[in-house]
Design a protein around this motif. Structure first.
Motif, PDB file in Angstrom:
ATOM      1  N   ASN A   1      -1.165   6.462  -1.319  1.00 17.55           N
ATOM      2  CA  ASN A   1       0.312   7.341  -2.201  1.00 17.55           C
ATOM      3  C   ASN A   1       0.420   7.273  -3.804  1.00 17.55           C
ATOM      4  OD1 ASN A   1       3.633   7.224  -1.974  1.00 17.55           O
ATOM      5  ND2 ASN A   1       2.858   8.749  -0.792  1.00 17.55           N
ATOM      6  N   VAL A   2       0.140   6.379  -4.332  1.00 19.76           N
ATOM      7  CA  VAL A   2       0.286   5.436  -5.036  1.00 19.76           C
ATOM      8  C   VAL A   2      -0.567   6.116  -6.560  1.00 19.76           C
ATOM      9  CG1 VAL A   2       0.263   3.819  -7.460  1.00 19.76           C
ATOM     10  CG2 VAL A   2       1.699   3.031  -5.740  1.00 19.76           C
ATOM     11  N   LEU A   3      -1.983   6.395  -5.381  1.00 15.54           N
ATOM     12  CA  LEU A   3      -3.028   7.308  -6.550  1.00 15.54           C
ATOM     13  C   LEU A   3      -3.031   8.512  -6.508  1.00 15.54           C
ATOM     14  CD1 LEU A   3      -5.992   5.050  -5.481  1.00 15.54           C
ATOM     15  CD2 LEU A   3      -4.832   4.975  -7.354  1.00 15.54           C
ATOM     16  N   GLY A   4      -2.309   8.893  -5.372  1.00 17.19           N
ATOM     17  CA  GLY A   4      -1.732  10.506  -5.766  1.00 17.19           C
ATOM     18  C   GLY A   4      -1.520  10.615  -6.343  1.00 17.19           C
ATOM     19  N   PRO A   5      -1.695  12.415  -6.905  1.00 19.20           N
ATOM     20  CA  PRO A   5      -0.536  12.779  -8.439  1.00 19.20           C
ATOM     21  C   PRO A   5       0.922  12.809  -6.798  1.00 19.20           C
ATOM     22  CG  PRO A   5      -2.161  14.735  -7.340  1.00 19.20           C
ATOM     23  CD  PRO A   5      -1.993  13.162  -6.775  1.00 19.20           C
ATOM     24  N   ALA A   6       1.976  13.248  -8.193  1.00 20.42           N
ATOM     25  CA  ALA A   6       3.241  13.963  -7.347  1.00 20.42           C
ATOM     26  C   ALA A   6       2.782  15.167  -7.201  1.00 20.42           C
ATOM     27  CB  ALA A   6       4.073  13.848  -8.706  1.00 20.42           C
TER      28      ALA A   6
ATOM     29  N   LEU B   1       6.640  -1.907   0.497  1.00 23.80           N
ATOM     30  CA  LEU B   1       6.267  -1.512  -0.600  1.00 23.80           C
ATOM     31  C   LEU B   1       6.193  -0.175  -1.379  1.00 23.80           C
ATOM     32  CD1 LEU B   1       2.376  -2.679   0.659  1.00 23.80           C
ATOM     33  CD2 LEU B   1       3.685  -3.779  -1.040  1.00 23.80           C
ATOM     34  N   ASN B   2       6.330   1.180  -0.817  1.00 24.46           N
ATOM     35  CA  ASN B   2       6.561   2.446  -0.994  1.00 24.46           C
ATOM     36  C   ASN B   2       7.881   2.621  -0.785  1.00 24.46           C
ATOM     37  OD1 ASN B   2       4.068   3.406  -1.971  1.00 24.46           O
ATOM     38  ND2 ASN B   2       3.768   3.391   0.305  1.00 24.46           N
TER      39      ASN B   2
ATOM     40  N   LEU C   1      -1.069   3.364 -14.248  1.00 23.72           N
ATOM     41  CA  LEU C   1      -1.770   4.521 -14.063  1.00 23.72           C
ATOM     42  C   LEU C   1      -1.307   5.189 -15.253  1.00 23.72           C
ATOM     43  CD1 LEU C   1      -2.011   5.525 -10.135  1.00 23.72           C
ATOM     44  CD2 LEU C   1      -3.447   5.244 -12.078  1.00 23.72           C
TER      45      LEU C   1
ATOM     46  N   ARG D   1       2.568   5.501 -15.106  1.00 24.61           N
ATOM     47  CA  ARG D   1       3.076   6.524 -14.609  1.00 24.61           C
ATOM     48  C   ARG D   1       4.841   6.393 -13.604  1.00 24.61           C
ATOM     49  NH1 ARG D   1      -0.672   9.298  -9.950  1.00 24.61           N
ATOM     50  NH2 ARG D   1       1.457   9.086  -9.319  1.00 24.61           N
TER      51      ARG D   1
ATOM     52  N   ARG E   1       3.259  -2.459  -5.991  1.00 23.61           N
ATOM     53  CA  ARG E   1       3.787  -0.453  -5.879  1.00 23.61           C
ATOM     54  C   ARG E   1       3.979  -0.247  -7.916  1.00 23.61           C
ATOM     55  NH1 ARG E   1       4.913   5.009  -3.544  1.00 23.61           N
ATOM     56  NH2 ARG E   1       5.903   5.800  -4.952  1.00 23.61           N
TER      57      ARG E   1
ATOM     58  N   LEU F   1       0.596  -0.442  -9.761  1.00 22.70           N
ATOM     59  CA  LEU F   1      -0.524   0.330  -9.679  1.00 22.70           C
ATOM     60  C   LEU F   1       0.072   1.554 -10.550  1.00 22.70           C
ATOM     61  CD1 LEU F   1      -3.134   0.400  -8.764  1.00 22.70           C
ATOM     62  CD2 LEU F   1      -1.716   0.887  -6.682  1.00 22.70           C
ATOM     63  N   LYS F   2       1.606   1.709 -10.694  1.00 27.37           N
ATOM     64  CA  LYS F   2       2.408   2.462 -11.574  1.00 27.37           C
ATOM     65  C   LYS F   2       2.323   2.383 -13.212  1.00 27.37           C
ATOM     66  CE  LYS F   2       4.127   5.572  -8.609  1.00 27.37           C
ATOM     67  NZ  LYS F   2       3.890   7.230  -8.491  1.00 27.37           N
TER      68      LYS F   2
ATOM     69  N   MET G   1      -0.334   2.349   0.674  1.00 25.98           N
ATOM     70  CA  MET G   1       0.968   2.292  -0.300  1.00 25.98           C
ATOM     71  C   MET G   1      -0.496   2.288  -1.703  1.00 25.98           C
ATOM     72  SD  MET G   1       0.851   0.596  -3.608  1.00 25.98           S
ATOM     73  CE  MET G   1       0.666  -1.328  -3.423  1.00 25.98           C
ATOM     74  N   VAL G   2      -1.498   2.596  -1.537  1.00 27.26           N
ATOM     75  CA  VAL G   2      -2.341   2.726  -2.818  1.00 27.26           C
ATOM     76  C   VAL G   2      -2.485   4.252  -2.921  1.00 27.26           C
ATOM     77  CG1 VAL G   2      -4.174   2.471  -3.501  1.00 27.26           C
ATOM     78  CG2 VAL G   2      -3.219   0.100  -2.842  1.00 27.26           C
TER      79      VAL G   2
END
Lengths: 330, 469
Positions: free
Chosen positions: B454-459, A20-21, A68, A70, A61, A64-65, B451-452
């Motif tokens: 990882n995506v929700l956290g800021p870079a 997924l990542n 957001l 991003r 992913r 979701l990005k 995964m969620v």
């Protein structure tokens, strides 16, 4: 749950997460310094990203990005948007003059080495009506010009300059650049002729994009670090920054922080004399960043450089630090 | 090696099966776990392992000598050698430059230029945690409540990688007996372990890192921020430090659980506390009880006069403050909490004497929460000047825009405070439901949640705050 099932569940979880990542992992793998670790991680994650893409496993992913705002996070940096057009000749003939009616827009940016001097400078000029700070210190720690995968200054700076239109920018880059180049195009070890040429191109690109809209730039050189091996690398990078700044005289002023932060014997020192001659800690325990005195020394040097480039009422030349105080061993 | 990294995931995928394969043979298991834990620690810097090994040998020697010494005076002398050795070890690496700098400042005000000899040492990660655990071992041996174990058992106890760098601060009697009574490999509490690891990652990667995006610039240059930004940053820091530290502890407890070991809880919804005393029963509980059992009670606890009790409270909190870092701001933070505990004690006594009912719960919560947040200002600030600047902006920074306040930070603060008020059995009920799913479905769901997160956290995830302690 039996221990065997725990192991299988953990394995499934990590494989699912990896698929997924995969795009993000591939980008992160390529952001490592050159070496076998990067090569292996890059190859493995490339395969993973390929599988993830073919079977659309990367969609959650991406969605979701996108939700957001991003979407660009996982984008790989291919060709850098370097806008270096070479030094402008002749250099700005006259120093711009600022006043309360026409204040100088000041923008502070760079890596973590701007984090400490930035607030000190903004504090010092906070009552000067001839200077208008454009936001707070725009620091992006652990970034540089060598790893655009981590943070792409070549995309970011033109956007910022266009939006803020600063008259004067104070910038520092390089603390995280003593590495080989990385990216999808491949890697180059630090210090090779190709590396030096490419780094000069990137430094020039940054200088030109900052001054593209008519603004000026105070380019802070890297401060002398405690680690001699790192100091040797940074000295090479400072040479490049200084050389590119000299090509843009009148637009760019280079600040030599090796000299400003050396002790009386010309060596790195944790402790330096303050304005009253009293020894104070100037550098952080990491031998790189600044304690308040170090930040003040850098700030004074910035003010001198601004005065070299422009006329700003109330921004007097800074007193030199008292010379000759005995250095304190680390 | 950090928990939220691919490196750790690979490390754990190797250690987990080795753990269960060697569990039936305690000697082999101890060798395997010692190697794994030292490798985990050496990932930061290989020389750190020498310090850990040195501390292990020293404390084992002292504990065995205390146990074998017959005369109480000899036992006590050995105990003091052990305490002094541990404190000297901690003092050299953590406090020498602080005390030397303070001496230099004091001499400077008298016009004397002093060169106290600063040392260029990097604070070894986890030193405060494992030194306190080693102190527990020798003090419990001296008290006669615990007998020294073999060197290999003690070495694994001190270096066991789930707790090594940031706790929980585990007692010998809690963990060492588990080494000799291996858990049943057919009944691993894996659902809870996975839930704790994911919950900890959410706290750290999403909440703490998002809050840091506001906290860092506001505390870096408070004068450039409006009062609402400063106010939110103070609450955001409260959430950040909770999410950061509770996040790490939660992951550590979850990792240990997957290996078959139980650690004590370290946090229990601290921001729902209705008094400062209550707060310390919920915040970093393993440190609080360490300070209570090895400092407050030996000092006399509440057994003496009112003055002595208050002195003991204040000393314990000030030392607790200094444990967090070598800075006067930490000491002041501890003193603030000590003062609050004393005031609470007095107020409670007066109310009881006057026959008044306790304060309304919501009011008590409001006062406690805001006091704790106020005290965090001094914990976060690098200098008193910075802390005072933050406080000053709260009163002078009104009537200007607040562009630094983002929806993300507001959501993180609201979530960080909101989760403190979830019903007590909420997570247990949730885990009970999830545990009914087949193991492979649980694994796949955990992967999706990773995964969620990882995506929700800021870079860029900020470093763990408590590693510096």
């Amino acid at each position: 749950m039996p221990a065997g099932h725990v192991l299988v569940a953990l394995f499934i979880g990590l494989v699912v997460a990896a698929l997924l990542n995969a795009q993000g992992m591939h980008k992160q793998a390529l952001a490592q310094g050159p070496g076998i670790g990067r090569d292996i991680a890059g190859t493995l994650t490339a395969g993973l990203a390929g599988v993830s893409g073919i079977f659309q496993i990367d969609q959650p992913r991406k969605l979701l990005k996108a939700a957001l705002g991003r979407s660009g996070d996982d984008k790989l940096v291919g060709k850098l948007a370097i806008t270096a057009k070479g030094p402008k000749a002749p250099a700005a003939p006259t120093k711009p003059v600022y006043s309360a009616a026409k204040p100088m827009g000041l923008y502070l940016t760079g890596d973590s080495l701007i984090t400490d001097p930035g607030p000190v400078l903004l504090d010092k000029i906070s009552t000067n009506p001839a200077i208008k700070p454009l936001g707070v210190t725009d620091a992006h720690a652990a970034t540089g010009l060598v790893q655009p995968e981590i943070f792409n200054w070549f995309d970011y700076l033109p956007q910022q300059i266009k939006a803020l239109r600063p008259d004067m920018t104070v910038a520092t880059f390089g603390a995280n650049d003593g590495l080989g180049f990385t990216g999808v195009a491949g890697a180059e070890e630090f210090g090779t002729p190709a590396w030096l040429a490419e780094y000069a191109r990137r430094v020039a690109g940054v200088m030109d994009s900052i001054t593209a809209k008519g603004g000026q730039l105070v380019m802070l050189g890297l401060p002398i670090p405690s680690d001699p091996a790192l100091a040797a690398r940074w000295a090479k990078m400072n040479e490049i920054q200084k050389s590119e700044a000299e090509k843009r005289k009148g637009l760019v002023a280079y600040v030599d922080l090796f000299d400003k932060l050396k002790d009386a014997k010309g060596n790195y020192a944790d402790f330096l004399p303050d304005a009253s001659g009293q020894l104070q800690r100037a550098r952080s325990s990491d031998g790189i960043h600044y304690e308040p005195l170090g930040a003040t020394i850098v700030t004074d040097a910035i003010i001198d450089a601004i005065n070299e480039l422009a006329t700003v009422p109330g921004l007097g030349a800074q007193p030199a630090a008292p010379p000759g105080a005995a250095p304190v061993a680390r | 090696m950090l928990f939220p990294t691919v490196t750790f995931a690979i490390f754990f995928l190797i250690v987990l099966p080795l753990n269960w394969l060697t569990m039936h043979n305690p000697r082999n298991w101890r060798i395997m776990m010692l190697v794994a834990s030292y490798l985990f620690y050496a990932w930061w810097d290989p020389w750190l392992v020498l310090l850990l090994a040195g501390s292990t040998l020293f404390n084992q020697l002292i504990a065995v000598r205390i146990f074998k010494a017959g005369a109480p005076r000899a036992r006590k002398a050995l105990l003091w050698v052990g305490i002094a050795g541990n404190l000297a070890f901690l003092g050299w690496f953590k406090y020498w430059n602080f005390f030397a700098g303070s001496a230099q400042d004091a001499a400077g005000t008298l016009g004397i230029q002093l060169d106290p000899g600063f040392v260029a040492v990097v604070l070894p990660v986890g030193i405060s945690f494992y030194t306190f655990m080693a102190l527990s071992y020798i003090i419990d041996t001296w008290r006669g409540t615990y007998e020294p174990v073999s060197l290999s058992r003690f070495a694994v106890f001190l270096s066991f990688f789930p707790h090594l760098v940031a706790g929980p601060i585990v007692r010998p009697a809690e963990l060492i007996p588990q080494f000799d009574n291996p858990p049943d490999p057919r009944e691993v509490d894996a659902t809870r372990g996975f839930a704790l690891i994911l919950g900890g990652l959410f706290l750290k990667v999403v909440l703490a890192s998002t809050c840091a995006k506001l906290v860092d610039p506001v505390f870096g240059s408070p004068k450039l921020h409006s009062a609402p930004e400063v106010l939110l940053a103070i609450y955001a820091y409260a959430v950040q430090i909770f999410a950061d530290f509770a996040g790490y502890s939660t992951i550590a407890i979850g990792v240990a659980l997957l290996l078959g070991f139980r650690f004590p809880d370290n946090f229990n919804s601290p921001y729902r506390a209705t008094s400062v005393q209550d707060f310390w029963r919920r915040w970093h509980m393993t440190l609080s009880r360490w300070l209570r059992d090895y400092l407050y009670i030996p000092l006399g606890g509440n057994r003496g006069s009112r003055f002595e009790t208050e002195r003991n409270l204040m000393l314990t909190m000030v030392i607790g403050g200094l444990w967090h870092g070598a800075n006067w701001t930490f000491l002041f933070w501890g003193a603030l909490h000590g003062s609050a505990l004393i005031v609470e004690r007095l107020a409670r006594g007066r109310r009881t004497a006057a026959g008044k009912p306790p304060m309304r719960k919501w009011l008590a919560w409001l006062i406690t929460f805001n006091f704790v947040c106020f005290a965090w200002i001094f914990f976060r600030a690098e200098t008193f000047g910075q802390a005072l600047s933050v406080i000053e902006r709260l009163f002078t920074g009104w009537g200007q825009g607040s562009p630094a306040i983002s929806l993300g930070v507001l959501a993180a603060v609201a979530t960080g405070i909101g989760i403190q008020f979830l019903p007590v059995n909420f997570w247990a009920d949730f885990q009970a439901r999830v545990s009914r799913f087949p193991y492979y479905a649980q694994g796949a769901a955990a992967g999706f949640l990773l995964m969620v997160i990882n995506v929700l956290g800021p870079a860029g995830v900020a470093p763990f705050i408590y590693f510096q302690f």
